[in-house]
Design an enzyme around this catalytic site. Structure first.
Site, PDB file in Angstrom:
ATOM      1  N   HIS A 127      -3.901   3.857  -3.418  1.00 58.89           N
ATOM      2  CA  HIS A 127      -4.033   3.257  -2.090  1.00 58.89           C
ATOM      3  C   HIS A 127      -3.374   1.885  -1.949  1.00 58.89           C
ATOM      4  O   HIS A 127      -2.496   1.701  -1.113  1.00 58.89           O
ATOM      5  CB  HIS A 127      -5.512   3.143  -1.706  1.00 58.89           C
ATOM      6  CG  HIS A 127      -5.782   2.192  -0.576  1.00 58.89           C
ATOM      7  ND1 HIS A 127      -5.537   2.514   0.736  1.00 58.89           N
ATOM      8  CD2 HIS A 127      -6.250   0.908  -0.569  1.00 58.89           C
ATOM      9  CE1 HIS A 127      -5.855   1.486   1.503  1.00 58.89           C
ATOM     10  NE2 HIS A 127      -6.284   0.500   0.737  1.00 58.89           N
TER      11      HIS A 127
ATOM     12  N   ASN B 178      -6.713  11.954   5.051  1.00 62.69           N
ATOM     13  CA  ASN B 178      -6.419  12.166   3.632  1.00 62.69           C
ATOM     14  C   ASN B 178      -7.656  12.089   2.739  1.00 62.69           C
ATOM     15  O   ASN B 178      -7.564  12.197   1.517  1.00 62.69           O
ATOM     16  CB  ASN B 178      -5.312  11.205   3.144  1.00 62.69           C
ATOM     17  CG  ASN B 178      -5.734   9.748   3.235  1.00 62.69           C
ATOM     18  OD1 ASN B 178      -6.878   9.401   2.982  1.00 62.69           O
ATOM     19  ND2 ASN B 178      -4.787   8.880   3.577  1.00 62.69           N
TER      20      ASN B 178
ATOM     21  N   ARG C   5     -22.151 -18.638  37.419  1.00 60.77           N
ATOM     22  CA  ARG C   5     -21.554 -17.305  37.554  1.00 60.77           C
ATOM     23  C   ARG C   5     -21.156 -17.008  38.999  1.00 60.77           C
ATOM     24  O   ARG C   5     -20.159 -16.338  39.256  1.00 60.77           O
ATOM     25  CB  ARG C   5     -22.530 -16.251  37.036  1.00 60.77           C
ATOM     26  CG  ARG C   5     -23.890 -16.279  37.725  1.00 60.77           C
ATOM     27  CD  ARG C   5     -24.822 -15.215  37.162  1.00 60.77           C
ATOM     28  NE  ARG C   5     -26.150 -15.296  37.787  1.00 60.77           N
ATOM     29  CZ  ARG C   5     -27.070 -14.371  37.688  1.00 60.77           C
ATOM     30  NH1 ARG C   5     -26.839 -13.267  37.011  1.00 60.77           N
ATOM     31  NH2 ARG C   5     -28.246 -14.515  38.272  1.00 60.77           N
TER      32      ARG C   5
ATOM     33  N   HIS D  84     -31.250 -13.300  23.338  1.00 57.84           N
ATOM     34  CA  HIS D  84     -30.311 -13.355  24.457  1.00 57.84           C
ATOM     35  C   HIS D  84     -29.832 -14.770  24.770  1.00 57.84           C
ATOM     36  O   HIS D  84     -29.100 -14.969  25.725  1.00 57.84           O
ATOM     37  CB  HIS D  84     -30.942 -12.728  25.705  1.00 57.84           C
ATOM     38  CG  HIS D  84     -30.960 -11.230  25.665  1.00 57.84           C
ATOM     39  ND1 HIS D  84     -31.519 -10.516  24.632  1.00 57.84           N
ATOM     40  CD2 HIS D  84     -30.471 -10.288  26.529  1.00 57.84           C
ATOM     41  CE1 HIS D  84     -31.388  -9.224  24.861  1.00 57.84           C
ATOM     42  NE2 HIS D  84     -30.748  -9.055  25.994  1.00 57.84           N
TER      43      HIS D  84
ATOM     44  N   HIS E 121     -24.571 -16.736  31.302  1.00 59.48           N
ATOM     45  CA  HIS E 121     -25.886 -16.885  30.657  1.00 59.48           C
ATOM     46  C   HIS E 121     -25.683 -17.688  29.367  1.00 59.48           C
ATOM     47  O   HIS E 121     -25.997 -17.255  28.279  1.00 59.48           O
ATOM     48  CB  HIS E 121     -26.506 -15.508  30.388  1.00 59.48           C
ATOM     49  CG  HIS E 121     -26.767 -14.733  31.641  1.00 59.48           C
ATOM     50  ND1 HIS E 121     -25.776 -14.369  32.516  1.00 59.48           N
ATOM     51  CD2 HIS E 121     -27.927 -14.254  32.177  1.00 59.48           C
ATOM     52  CE1 HIS E 121     -26.293 -13.701  33.544  1.00 59.48           C
ATOM     53  NE2 HIS E 121     -27.595 -13.624  33.364  1.00 59.48           N
TER      54      HIS E 121
ATOM     55  N   HIS F 138       0.824  -1.206   0.000  1.00 57.77           N
ATOM     56  CA  HIS F 138       0.000   0.000   0.000  1.00 57.77           C
ATOM     57  C   HIS F 138       0.866   1.268   0.000  1.00 57.77           C
ATOM     58  O   HIS F 138       1.223   1.770   1.066  1.00 57.77           O
ATOM     59  CB  HIS F 138      -0.919  -0.001   1.221  1.00 57.77           C
ATOM     60  CG  HIS F 138      -1.881  -1.152   1.235  1.00 57.77           C
ATOM     61  ND1 HIS F 138      -1.507  -2.439   1.563  1.00 57.77           N
ATOM     62  CD2 HIS F 138      -3.203  -1.228   0.938  1.00 57.77           C
ATOM     63  CE1 HIS F 138      -2.558  -3.250   1.471  1.00 57.77           C
ATOM     64  NE2 HIS F 138      -3.596  -2.548   1.102  1.00 57.77           N
TER      65      HIS F 138
ATOM     66  N   ARG G 174     -26.104 -19.158  34.243  1.00 54.67           N
ATOM     67  CA  ARG G 174     -26.782 -18.355  35.250  1.00 54.67           C
ATOM     68  C   ARG G 174     -27.446 -19.287  36.265  1.00 54.67           C
ATOM     69  O   ARG G 174     -27.370 -19.063  37.453  1.00 54.67           O
ATOM     70  CB  ARG G 174     -27.853 -17.465  34.603  1.00 54.67           C
ATOM     71  CG  ARG G 174     -28.594 -16.647  35.637  1.00 54.67           C
ATOM     72  CD  ARG G 174     -29.521 -15.607  35.037  1.00 54.67           C
ATOM     73  NE  ARG G 174     -30.646 -16.193  34.323  1.00 54.67           N
ATOM     74  CZ  ARG G 174     -31.761 -15.533  34.011  1.00 54.67           C
ATOM     75  NH1 ARG G 174     -31.869 -14.258  34.345  1.00 54.67           N
ATOM     76  NH2 ARG G 174     -32.732 -16.112  33.363  1.00 54.67           N
TER      77      ARG G 174
ATOM     78  N   GLU H  93     -18.789  -4.026  24.185  1.00 50.71           N
ATOM     79  CA  GLU H  93     -18.240  -5.384  24.192  1.00 50.71           C
ATOM     80  C   GLU H  93     -16.964  -5.454  23.342  1.00 50.71           C
ATOM     81  O   GLU H  93     -15.935  -5.969  23.776  1.00 50.71           O
ATOM     82  CB  GLU H  93     -19.266  -6.385  23.658  1.00 50.71           C
ATOM     83  CG  GLU H  93     -20.508  -6.550  24.514  1.00 50.71           C
ATOM     84  CD  GLU H  93     -21.578  -5.526  24.188  1.00 50.71           C
ATOM     85  OE1 GLU H  93     -21.383  -4.723  23.247  1.00 50.71           O
ATOM     86  OE2 GLU H  93     -22.616  -5.508  24.878  1.00 50.71           O
TER      87      GLU H  93
END
Lengths: 656, 656
Positions: free
Chosen positions: A255, A181, A343, A459, A447, A26, A506, A397
């Site tokens: 590039h 740029n 947990r 979930h 969980h 590059h 859990r 996260e």
């Protein structure tokens, strides 16, 4: 000034030569970023080329990793152990100059970059480590962290998460240089954003600066000087021209493809540089050595004196060493009959370990109260309390994961991060970089199944465990009992060159009687939890809370005179690496009546179960409902497992 | 005003009752967001509760999906087909009121939300579709898109990518309402960010507004009115108190757990609301029906008249219908001997299809020139040219994916998006939502193996294919020949309720003679590409460019009097769903000398190869070097495959 101009030309042309020689690379970023990298390296960056791992060096992360050739050119000229031959091997198999910078491969490369945006996140992590360690050890750990980012880095969402975290935690020794740029791979960035980046970074709490001419090294110098002194993290926008001096300067055409001969010749004319490829006059190398190397070596020597005299020396050496050895006898283990949330058991294990490992820090992506990963009395990390061991990562996260990588790259700390298992999806790209960089960070994903219940399909993890198991060099553990959780945590903390992912429930996980110690997990990955009490009919295998389920099914089958073996398989990959004798002792090759029980994708089990066994898994999305109702609906009950075993035996009987 | 106050109380309490009855849910957001949702629903939102799929309805995305109870309460009161019994079944198995809103499950829910931030991205996608379709069909498609986001949504990096895209493309009919309550799950947000969100959104090109009192519905109303009229996308910060009226208002304690009896009683006293659970006075329902339903129904009726009179009606009905049928005869197919980059073949197939499917649009995450997914002469989508078929998504992989989901949710368009296979990692969480929502979007992932070469390990996919195969309801295809690519593209475009992921090579893929048509891919997923020419010794299976490799190995083995069968297996999951007779005809159960050849994780092959065969895969990270050198280094040559086959035969011979 003339010297600087000449040096910058050399920095550029050596990188261009490497790209031309490789016929791959590059050039665009080389020509736009060289002046800022040169200014940074010669006037600010404190590094010792003869000791690239010096722990108080300034950290430099080229987040725009496709600029690798420029980084290697700088490392060579500055006196790092990157030779002209290495540059000639750019992008060639086995070289120390791979296509994108790789940590551990090239002396002076502080992070593996290329997947855009993550370099900035790792730089933030390094600045976190620095801030904590400076509070602990004073000026022995007073270095800066510099990140060079491009338009592509800043388009990535991770730039938001990382910068937001840097802002609230006031990582004042972080300086971000933005190669502005206005061009990315497909064309002018005006196609894909009109963001005012200085305004954006100001919104996070950064001090922002503008350098209008990316060739004006005094202006760059002045901005870096101010940025270093500023009480907040700093963001310097430096306006440059991509591929400056080459025929297609200022466009995406320069590039990502090497310059052809004609373009090269135009560039050489524009730079008035007419030397053979890879030829660098001795006085230029000498100048770089003086401006970067000598300055850095002197700083390092001064530091070593202070270090030797410091009462913290032993502690620092211990923390920067990679060998954590845990005293197992001081970890709480659990009696048969114990039943508690995975947990919660994890919380106990973590806190026992934190007492032995004072540099263990970590946090959650705004779910600490659910994942139970707080270090009790550890304090909360913040701008005012860098010694706080609990890091409130926020709903970041991906950011958390890149910051964890940065902390590990920095050294001196052992780091964990937690969230719900299903949200590991947000972090996949960074977990890959943990593994690729061999960073022993610890991911706690709670969980861990449909047992999440009411929160529903969005979930409930299904495919996450299998997906993570496909990543090379990653420990993936789903412990099957409280004591396996303790062992898994110990293994994770003691790991030297592999990250660990731990899946925790859990709901209650139960300690049941076992024919083998749960600590076998560490050594073997899987083991016989309960042997058959008569002629072996089938082998049941499970992880997590499903281990107890299979042990109950085994009993029920026993009552019907069907004798089965139960194998606990918390770490499949490790088990598969065991010698054939051990594996045979657990899973005899000729015993093909194999049943795996796991509330997740069946994909990861076929390599152990084979074509003749049965995988009791889940290959659809989950459902919203009370946990026990959902579990029953997906047929994870003792009766269901018993029925499946009998089905299989009947089928195999028929086949013969 | 009194009526509004009373209605808002009802909206709140019905949601709180649902949560209390379920003993699970999130009261905090219910109490902070109710006034803004009420104001939006009764004074602005144009929806027809009797026809929730009306194509010109305003779209409403509750990005903060944990506020589902509030959304369901609104849907019930406004006259959607969500009954009191449905509310009583909140979060219960099989209900139409799952823990987080799920598209396709509940009338009036426009998107599945819960994984934070993605709702905003999907709203942006809906606004993209609206902008294009309004340009095409005028006021028949002039609706607004509203998103309600919380602090958690805005911490996610996806908020940056989505907002940046909305800014540059000037999605002026997008209105984002920000529930600014300064609290997230783990505590005050001052722990995790100090971002000035209005400043941030202004940096993207949004018009921003502030409502200081989240209970002041006239102020909210005024802000929404201004936002709708503003020439740019709009961001309204509405300052609220989480859990307002409950004992722990303003703290994280009221975020995610049901109120206990005492807390409930305090809330009821504060609201002066003393009715039995789920009891709503008839005049309140009547008021909602009038303010939301009647207004919406009238608007819908007026629209239907214009629609019936419109010359565009047939086209609109076609585009919003889900059945795309491709005329196969008009697609270019490739002669034996054709050798071209998989991406280039893909380009041809895409463009052939685009001619037949005028509402096919898509783009790349700033890699269109590498992934070759431009629609020739399709124009570039932009603020000035919403009819442009090529969308420059920017370096926003995750954003692209959520926007694709939003476009598909909106309806009327068929959408694809592309990037390098390794960067699918950045999009994992959104690909999951494509599959979960049954959206037939198309992912084109090129540079699909270590053959990427020089760019090195950071750019070489290894585990991506296996990881994606673990996602339920997702077509994952890695075509093995040019004609398979054409078939895969056709299948993807015709898909109704499953998203498709296609892996394409950068390097040449070759059309070799086959005993079966490549179009079998569509129907069967896998098929015999070349039968054994003598007594069957082993079965070779492959995907992608490795199909040609195995065909060459087959020939070489044949010359040594070892007869093998070559199976092309571009879509494993589809093959595994075939009836046993077909599967047996391809892979006889008793033939266990099975060898799979694929330059990627072995994880995904064990379910087909079994315990006795051999998987020639890659379970480590890639390397930087010339493509052919890397491929050879990883032992993907004819000689290597031949040797592995002979090894296996020798081993199995010994075993007997």
């Amino acid at each position: 000034m003339e010297e600087d101009t000449r040096n910058i030309k050399a920095l550029k042309m050596l990188a261009i030569d490497a790209i031309s020689n490789a016929n791959s690379g590059h050039p665009g970023i080389v020509l736009s970023v060289a002046p800022m990298l040169y200014t940074l390296a010669t006037r600010h960056l404190v590094v010792d080329p003869t000791s690239p791992k010096w722990i108080n060096r300034d950290r430099l992360v080229l987040s725009a990793g496709h600029g690798s050739a420029l980084l290697y050119s700088h490392l060579h000229l500055s006196g790092f152990d990157v030779s002209i031959n290495d540059l000639k091997s750019f992008r060639k198999m086995g070289s120390r100059t791979p296509g994108h910078p790789e940590f551990g491969v090239t002396p002076g490369v502080d992070a593996t970059t290329g997947p855009l945006g993550q370099g900035l996140g790792m730089a933030v992590g390094m600045a976190v480590a620095q801030k904590r360690l400076e509070k602990q050890f004073g000026k022995l750990m007073d270095h800066n962290t510099f990140a060079i980012v491009g338009d592509g880095d800043l388009m990535e969402g991770i730039s938001h998460e990382a910068a937001e975290f840097a802002g609230i935690n006031n990582l004042n020794k972080l300086v971000v240089l933005y190669d502005s740029n206005e061009v990315s791979l497909d064309g002018p960035t005006s196609r894909s954003f009109k963001t005012n980046e200085r305004q954006r970074f100001a919104s996070y709490g950064f001090d922002t600066f503008l350098v209008e001419d990316g060739d004006d090294i005094d202006a760059i110098d002045a901005a870096i000087t101010k940025a270093k002194a500023s009480p907040n993290p700093a963001f310097i926008e430096i306006q440059t021209i991509i591929g400056e001096g080459a025929p297609n300067e200022g466009t995406n055409k320069v590039h990502g493809a090497p310059l052809n001969d004609e373009a090269l010749s135009v560039l050489e004319d524009n730079l008035d540089w007419h030397l053979a490829p890879f030829e660098i006059p001795a006085e230029i190398e000498a100048s770089f050595h003086e401006k970067v190397g000598d300055r850095g070596i002197a700083a390092h020597q001064a530091w070593e004196k202070e270090f030797d005299a410091s009462s913290d020396k032993a502690e620092i050496l211990r923390d920067f060493g990679s060998n954590v050895k845990v005293d197992e006898s001081k970890l709480e283990t659990f009696k048969v009959g114990t039943a508690a949330g995975g947990r919660n058991i994890g919380h106990t294990a973590l806190n026992d370990l934190a007492k032995q490992v004072p540099n263990l820090i970590g946090g959650a992506a705004d779910l600490a109260s659910s994942t139970k990963t707080e270090i009790t009395d550890g304090g909360t990390f913040s701008a005012d309390n860098p010694l706080g061991k609990n890091i409130p990562f926020g709903v970041h996260e991906f950011g958390m994961s890149t910051i964890m990588n940065g902390i590990a790259l920095h050294g001196g700390l052992k780091v964990f991060g937690s969230t719900f298992a299903v949200f590991s999806d947000y972090m996949k790209a960074a977990i890959r970089l943990s593994a690729l960089q061999k960073l022993p960070v610890i991911y706690i994903f709670t969980h861990d199944s449909i047992a999440v219940g009411q929160d529903g399909s969005t979930h409930q993890p299904i495919e996450q465990l299998a997906g993570l198991q496909s990543i090379p060099n990653l420990n993936v553990v789903r412990p099957g009992s409280p004591n396996e959780i303790v062992s898994a945590w110990k293994m994770a903390v003691e790991s030297v060159d592999r990250p660990t992912v731990m899946f925790l429930s859990r709901q209650d996980i139960v300690e049941l009687p076992s024919d083998n110690s749960a600590t076998l997990l560490e050594k073997r990955g899987g083991y016989v939890a309960s042997f058959e009490k008569g002629k072996l009919s089938a082998i049941l295998m499970a992880t997590g809370t499903e281990l107890a389920l299979t042990l109950e099914a085994q009993k029920e089958l026993e009552a019907q005179n069907i004798f089965t073996r139960v194998v606990s398989m918390p770490d499949q990959a490790k088990f598969m690496q065991q010698d054939v004798l051990y594996r045979e002792s657990v899973l005899p090759n000729n015993q093909r009546r194999r049943i795996a029980v796991e509330m997740g994708s069946s994909l990861g089990w076929a390599n152990i179960v084979g074509l003749d066994g049965k995988i009791i898994g889940i290959d659809s999305f989950g459902k919203s409902g009370a946990s026990d109702v959902v579990i029953e609906n997906f047929d994870f009950t003792v009766d269901d497992v018993v029925a499946e075993v009998k089905n299989l035996l009947f089928k195999m009987e028929k086949v013969g």
